[in-house]
Motif scaffolding. Structure first.
Motif, short mmCIF file in Angstrom:
data_model
loop_
_atom_site.label_atom_id
_atom_site.label_comp_id
_atom_site.label_asym_id
_atom_site.label_seq_id
_atom_site.Cartn_x
_atom_site.Cartn_y
_atom_site.Cartn_z
N MET A 1 -10.62 -20.41 -16.24
CA MET A 1 -10.27 -20.58 -14.84
C MET A 1 -11.21 -19.74 -13.97
N ALA A 2 -11.59 -20.27 -12.82
CA ALA A 2 -12.41 -19.53 -11.86
C ALA A 2 -11.54 -19.08 -10.70
N ILE A 3 -11.73 -17.85 -10.25
CA ILE A 3 -10.97 -17.30 -9.13
C ILE A 3 -11.98 -16.82 -8.09
N ARG A 4 -11.89 -17.36 -6.88
CA ARG A 4 -12.88 -17.07 -5.86
C ARG A 4 -12.22 -16.70 -4.52
N PRO A 5 -12.85 -15.78 -3.77
CA PRO A 5 -12.37 -15.51 -2.40
C PRO A 5 -12.63 -16.71 -1.50
N LEU A 6 -11.79 -16.87 -0.48
CA LEU A 6 -11.96 -17.94 0.50
C LEU A 6 -12.69 -17.41 1.72
N GLN A 7 -13.66 -18.16 2.18
CA GLN A 7 -14.42 -17.77 3.37
C GLN A 7 -13.49 -17.59 4.56
N GLY A 8 -13.56 -16.42 5.19
CA GLY A 8 -12.73 -16.15 6.36
C GLY A 8 -11.32 -15.73 6.07
N ASP A 9 -10.92 -15.70 4.80
CA ASP A 9 -9.59 -15.26 4.38
C ASP A 9 -8.46 -15.94 5.17
N PRO A 10 -8.39 -17.26 5.15
CA PRO A 10 -7.35 -17.95 5.93
C PRO A 10 -5.93 -17.74 5.39
N LEU A 11 -5.81 -17.44 4.09
CA LEU A 11 -4.50 -17.22 3.48
C LEU A 11 -4.31 -15.74 3.21
N ALA A 12 -3.18 -15.21 3.62
CA ALA A 12 -2.95 -13.77 3.42
C ALA A 12 -1.46 -13.46 3.38
N VAL A 13 -1.13 -12.33 2.78
CA VAL A 13 0.25 -11.83 2.76
C VAL A 13 0.23 -10.35 3.13
N ARG A 14 1.40 -9.85 3.51
CA ARG A 14 1.58 -8.42 3.76
C ARG A 14 2.42 -7.86 2.64
N LEU A 15 2.01 -6.75 2.07
CA LEU A 15 2.73 -6.13 0.95
C LEU A 15 3.59 -4.99 1.48
N LEU A 16 4.89 -5.04 1.16
CA LEU A 16 5.86 -4.10 1.70
C LEU A 16 6.68 -3.46 0.59
N LEU A 17 7.08 -2.21 0.81
CA LEU A 17 8.04 -1.55 -0.06
C LEU A 17 9.26 -1.20 0.79
N ALA A 18 10.39 -1.80 0.45
CA ALA A 18 11.65 -1.55 1.16
C ALA A 18 12.54 -0.67 0.30
N THR A 19 13.14 0.34 0.90
CA THR A 19 13.98 1.28 0.16
C THR A 19 15.26 1.56 0.93
N ARG A 20 16.23 2.04 0.18
CA ARG A 20 17.43 2.56 0.82
C ARG A 20 17.10 3.93 1.41
N PRO A 21 17.78 4.34 2.48
CA PRO A 21 17.51 5.65 3.07
C PRO A 21 17.64 6.77 2.03
N GLY A 22 16.70 7.70 2.06
CA GLY A 22 16.75 8.84 1.15
C GLY A 22 16.06 8.61 -0.18
N ALA A 23 15.39 7.46 -0.35
CA ALA A 23 14.70 7.19 -1.61
C ALA A 23 13.52 8.13 -1.78
N HIS A 24 13.13 8.38 -3.02
CA HIS A 24 12.03 9.29 -3.31
C HIS A 24 10.73 8.79 -2.67
N ALA A 25 10.04 9.68 -1.94
CA ALA A 25 8.75 9.32 -1.35
C ALA A 25 7.71 9.05 -2.43
N GLU A 26 7.91 9.65 -3.62
CA GLU A 26 6.94 9.48 -4.70
C GLU A 26 6.89 8.02 -5.20
N VAL A 27 7.96 7.28 -4.97
CA VAL A 27 7.99 5.89 -5.42
C VAL A 27 6.88 5.10 -4.73
N TYR A 28 6.71 5.33 -3.42
CA TYR A 28 5.65 4.64 -2.69
C TYR A 28 4.28 5.14 -3.13
#
Length: 311
Positions: A252-279
């Motif tokens: 299989m070939a994997i290639r970047p797309l010119q201009g990056d038209p497809l994208a996502v945002r990566l998030l870490l959601a936690t309950r209040p008070g979670a360890h900062a080290e997890v992030y």
């Protein structure tokens, strides 16, 4: 008929999914069974809870009232169960995630940092479902991706940190595809290819459809899971977006797309008070993986991405 927790959970699942079919899939039951259960609940409450439409289900005014009472009850029950289990089993870190190749490195770091803590993992295609589980006390943290243009429904009270503001999505294709000879490919070169997308991934189909519309394209699309898609891609029957951390493959070939038209945002959601080290451990694991993947590393250098700086 007396209402039980499972009935309230079913109502919330239908409201969140927007259709009986999707809700049944999330709950692990058949659609006819869920439909029958909904009908019994409506008879017990003596009122219609959802309007059945061609495009799905939406709550009636009465349904919204019932859901407004049901959600806090479910959250309290989930928190009670989670706290009781945590006390019974000692320290535990409950992690949820959408599919990511950063997971092994992240878990390895967490095991090293918290050797006496039991770590559990839930992987789900639905980022919104994972966020609801954190809010309900069923998970402590969730690493999720948000498709550009399709915001996630983040429950109130969660703490959210951004790992990557904009992760580009690369394109996977057969090694024999004509475009595979290029280091960076153009979206228009795939106007006649069949694309695959998993409709159960929150926002994925909507995001891809918006990109096609913006480029004036209308290629054929096959809705399937990505395990099935992989065999179609290798055989040259289809192409598909993929994570930029996808490693090289002989078939299989994997290639970047010119201009990056497809994208996502990566998030870490936690309950209040979670360890900062997890992030911190997640960022270190993701950075290590990204720098190990040559095409993605080149993209990070080309764009001057902050991920290149030391953690």
């Amino acid at each position: 008929m007396e209402l039980e927790v499972r009935h309230l959970r079913a109502l919330c699942a239908i409201a969140d999914a927007g259709s009986l079919h999707k809700a049944a899939r999330q709950l692990g039951v058949s659609q006819p069974s869920l439909t029958t259960q909904l009908q019994r609940i409506e008879r017990a409450l003596d009122g219609e809870l959802f309007l059945r439409e061609r495009t799905g289900c939406r709550p009636t005014p009465f349904g919204r009232t019932v859901l407004g009472r049901a959600r806090p009850l479910l959250a309290e029950m989930a928190a009670l169960v989670a706290e009781a289990r945590a006390q019974a089993h000692g320290q535990r870190l409950r992690i949820g995630s959408t599919a990511s190749r950063a997971l092994p490195g992240w878990l390895r770091r967490l095991h090293r940092r918290f050797p006496d803590t039991e770590t559990t993992l839930v992987v789900d295609v639905s980022a919104n479902a994972l966020l609801r589980m954190v809010a309900a006390g069923q998970l402590d943290v969730a690493f999720v991706h948000e498709v550009e243009g399709s915001p996630l429904r983040v429950p109130a009270g969660l703490q959210v940190r951004v790992l990557m503001e904009r992760e580009p999505q690369f394109l996977s294709m057969s090694r024999n595809h004509p475009a595979a000879r290029q280091p960076v490919v153009d979206l228009r070169d795939f106007a006649r290819d069949r694309w695959t997308v998993d409709p159960s991934v929150d926002g994925e189909w909507d995001g891809l459809r918006r990109v096609f519309a913006g480029a004036g394209l209308d290629p054929p699309v096959l809705h399937t899971d990505y395990h099935t898609a992989a065999s179609l891609i290798v055989s040259g029957e289809a192409v598909a977006p993929c994570q930029p951390t996808s490693g090289p493959r002989d078939d299989m070939a994997i290639r970047p797309l010119q201009g990056d038209p497809l994208a996502v945002r990566l998030l870490l959601a936690t309950r209040p008070g979670a360890h900062a080290e997890v992030y911190a451990d997640l960022r270190a694991a993701y950075r290590e993986l990204a720098l190990r993947t040559a095409p993605y590393r080149a993209w990070l250098h080309r764009t001057g991405n902050p991920l290149l700086t030391a953690a």
